[in-house]
Design an enzyme around this catalytic site. Structure first.
Site, PDB file in Angstrom:
ATOM      1  N   GLN A 136      87.598  37.603   6.824  1.00 36.41           N
ATOM      2  CA  GLN A 136      87.315  36.757   7.985  1.00 36.41           C
ATOM      3  C   GLN A 136      85.934  36.136   7.869  1.00 36.41           C
ATOM      4  O   GLN A 136      84.998  36.761   7.376  1.00 36.41           O
ATOM      5  CB  GLN A 136      87.413  37.592   9.261  1.00 36.41           C
ATOM      6  CG  GLN A 136      87.725  36.756  10.481  1.00 36.41           C
ATOM      7  CD  GLN A 136      88.258  37.585  11.628  1.00 36.41           C
ATOM      8  OE1 GLN A 136      88.871  38.614  11.420  1.00 36.41           O
ATOM      9  NE2 GLN A 136      88.045  37.122  12.836  1.00 36.41           N
ATOM     10  N   SER A 161      88.133  43.360   3.484  1.00 35.63           N
ATOM     11  CA  SER A 161      88.664  43.670   4.815  1.00 35.63           C
ATOM     12  C   SER A 161      90.112  43.181   4.936  1.00 35.63           C
ATOM     13  O   SER A 161      90.980  43.686   4.224  1.00 35.63           O
ATOM     14  CB  SER A 161      87.750  43.081   5.898  1.00 35.63           C
ATOM     15  OG  SER A 161      88.115  43.542   7.174  1.00 35.63           O
ATOM     16  N   LEU A 162      90.406  42.177   5.773  1.00 33.19           N
ATOM     17  CA  LEU A 162      91.797  41.709   5.879  1.00 33.19           C
ATOM     18  C   LEU A 162      92.332  41.253   4.527  1.00 33.19           C
ATOM     19  O   LEU A 162      93.547  41.251   4.295  1.00 33.19           O
ATOM     20  CB  LEU A 162      91.914  40.571   6.896  1.00 33.19           C
ATOM     21  CG  LEU A 162      91.590  39.157   6.410  1.00 33.19           C
ATOM     22  CD1 LEU A 162      92.823  38.451   5.863  1.00 33.19           C
ATOM     23  CD2 LEU A 162      90.977  38.338   7.504  1.00 33.19           C
ATOM     24  N   ARG A 214      96.930  43.405  13.738  1.00 29.83           N
ATOM     25  CA  ARG A 214      95.571  43.886  13.440  1.00 29.83           C
ATOM     26  C   ARG A 214      94.533  43.058  14.189  1.00 29.83           C
ATOM     27  O   ARG A 214      93.608  43.598  14.798  1.00 29.83           O
ATOM     28  CB  ARG A 214      95.339  43.818  11.926  1.00 29.83           C
ATOM     29  CG  ARG A 214      94.013  44.407  11.437  1.00 29.83           C
ATOM     30  CD  ARG A 214      93.994  44.343   9.905  1.00 29.83           C
ATOM     31  NE  ARG A 214      92.798  44.928   9.300  1.00 29.83           N
ATOM     32  CZ  ARG A 214      91.681  44.278   9.028  1.00 29.83           C
ATOM     33  NH1 ARG A 214      91.589  42.977   9.326  1.00 29.83           N
ATOM     34  NH2 ARG A 214      90.652  44.885   8.460  1.00 29.83           N
ATOM     35  N   HIS A 238      84.759  47.300  11.841  1.00 28.43           N
ATOM     36  CA  HIS A 238      84.367  48.338  10.866  1.00 28.43           C
ATOM     37  C   HIS A 238      83.315  49.306  11.403  1.00 28.43           C
ATOM     38  O   HIS A 238      82.328  49.602  10.743  1.00 28.43           O
ATOM     39  CB  HIS A 238      83.905  47.688   9.550  1.00 28.43           C
ATOM     40  CG  HIS A 238      84.977  46.878   8.905  1.00 28.43           C
ATOM     41  ND1 HIS A 238      86.105  47.452   8.363  1.00 28.43           N
ATOM     42  CD2 HIS A 238      85.126  45.548   8.753  1.00 28.43           C
ATOM     43  CE1 HIS A 238      86.889  46.496   7.893  1.00 28.43           C
ATOM     44  NE2 HIS A 238      86.318  45.331   8.129  1.00 28.43           N
ATOM     45  N   GLN A 242      90.257  51.914   6.959  1.00 24.31           N
ATOM     46  CA  GLN A 242      89.443  50.718   6.742  1.00 24.31           C
ATOM     47  C   GLN A 242      89.041  50.035   8.048  1.00 24.31           C
ATOM     48  O   GLN A 242      88.001  49.387   8.124  1.00 24.31           O
ATOM     49  CB  GLN A 242      90.259  49.765   5.852  1.00 24.31           C
ATOM     50  CG  GLN A 242      89.618  48.477   5.461  1.00 24.31           C
ATOM     51  CD  GLN A 242      90.506  47.322   5.842  1.00 24.31           C
ATOM     52  OE1 GLN A 242      90.843  47.147   7.015  1.00 24.31           O
ATOM     53  NE2 GLN A 242      90.912  46.547   4.870  1.00 24.31           N
TER      54      GLN A 242
END
Length: 316
Positions: free
Chosen positions: A11, A95-96, A120, A204, A253
């Site tokens: 992102q 991440s994503l 998510r 996170h 995560q």
């Protein structure tokens, strides 16, 4: 011998117009965007191509949008003769981007990945009321000092390292007051810059536990195959192939640290990777790779011209 890892952006790389040139140039890209639109029951591609930016930037839209562009590029490359498992030794995502990496490696279908990322994004947005969480980039501090700053700033609230993106580029996440304290402490510790990031939620960190719980449930309901090649996981900075372990790490995560510096160092060290190819929107990971390991060859594959150059580089 040349060895590749394919990496997938996270992102922040989204921008209005993303994927539009790919859709115009390639039927394979159009098919991916249509598949994602149908899976989500919304015209996400129209938001990607035309905006408005504030709607695209919403976490629940940005996450599947970034995956859609990455997978469109993968499908176009496959139509030109690329085999993900034949041309790369590992996949990794920021991440994503781990979901994009797993879809590219055949662990999830594109439709399931789009739905997982929608869930998510919504769960991460709902986990903390708007205005209660924040993130800040601490530039010019190493990870150990940034961790000390986060600990000192917490004062009974949440403040933790969220992303170790590259040497001297660490992001912290937590409650607004704690992150604001971290910004001031970082400046006192000699940070070149310390600034709040324009994000809608504190990703996170422990505040994201409700989103982690939602993802545990969502992932339990999705069919997952073993990826065709190992994923270097964010929270481990090491390769995994077992679906049950990957599922567990994807949940971890959400609240865990994106250990990107260590992941790239593992790839270019023990992993034996010489070339890092970033498949998706923008060039963020390519820039980070050059800071993490100046010896590595880092390539961004984002536009039709990039695709032509990469196909030539691979000798396809």
């Amino acid at each position: 011998m040349t060895s590749y890892a394919f990496t997938f952006p996270g992102q922040g790389s989204q921008a209005v117009g993303m994927g539009k040139d790919l859709a115009a140039a390639y039927p394979e890209a159009r098919a991916v965007f249509q598949e994602v639109d149908e899976a989500l029951g919304q015209r996400l591609s129209a938001i990607m191509f035309e905006g408005p930016e504030d709607i695209l930037r919403l976490t629940e839209n940005a996450q599947p949008a970034l995956m859609a562009v990455s997978l469109a590029i993968v499908r176009v490359l496959e139509a030109r003769g690329l085999r993900v498992s034949g041309h790369a030794a590992y996949v990794a995502g920021h991440s994503l981007g781990e979901y994009s990496a797993l879809a590219a490696a055949g662990a999830f279908t594109i439709a399931d990945t789009a739905r997982l990322l929608k869930t998510r994004g919504q769960a991460m947005q709902k986990a903390v009321p708007v205005g209660h969480g924040a993130m800040a980039a601490l530039l010019g501090l190493d990870l150990a000092v940034a961790s000390e700053v986060a600990d000192a700033a917490s004062q009974g609230e949440v403040c933790a390292v969220a992303n170790d993106n590259a040497p001297g580029q660490v992001v912290v996440s937590g409650t607004v007051a704690a992150v604001e304290r971290a910004v001031e402490l970082a400046k006192a510790k000699g940070a070149k810059r310390a600034l709040l990031l324009p994000v809608s939620a504190p990703f996170h960190c422990a505040l994201m536990q409700p989103a982690a719980d939602a993802m545990a449930q969502a992932l339990a309901e999705i069919e997952m195959r073993a990826p065709l090649l190992p994923l270097v996981a964010n929270v481990l900075a090491a390769p995994v192939s077992d679906p049950a372990e990957i599922r567990r790490l994807l949940v971890e995560q959400v609240t865990g640290v994106v250990r990107w510096t260590e992941s790239v160092r593992w790839l270019t060290g023990p992993g034996g990777v010489t070339n890092l190819a970033e498949l998706g929107t923008g060039k963020v990971l390519t820039g980070l790779a050059k800071r993490i390991d100046p010896q590595a060859i880092a390539t961004a594959v984002s536009t039709p011209a990039d695709i032509d150059a990469f196909v030539a580089q691979l000798g396809l």
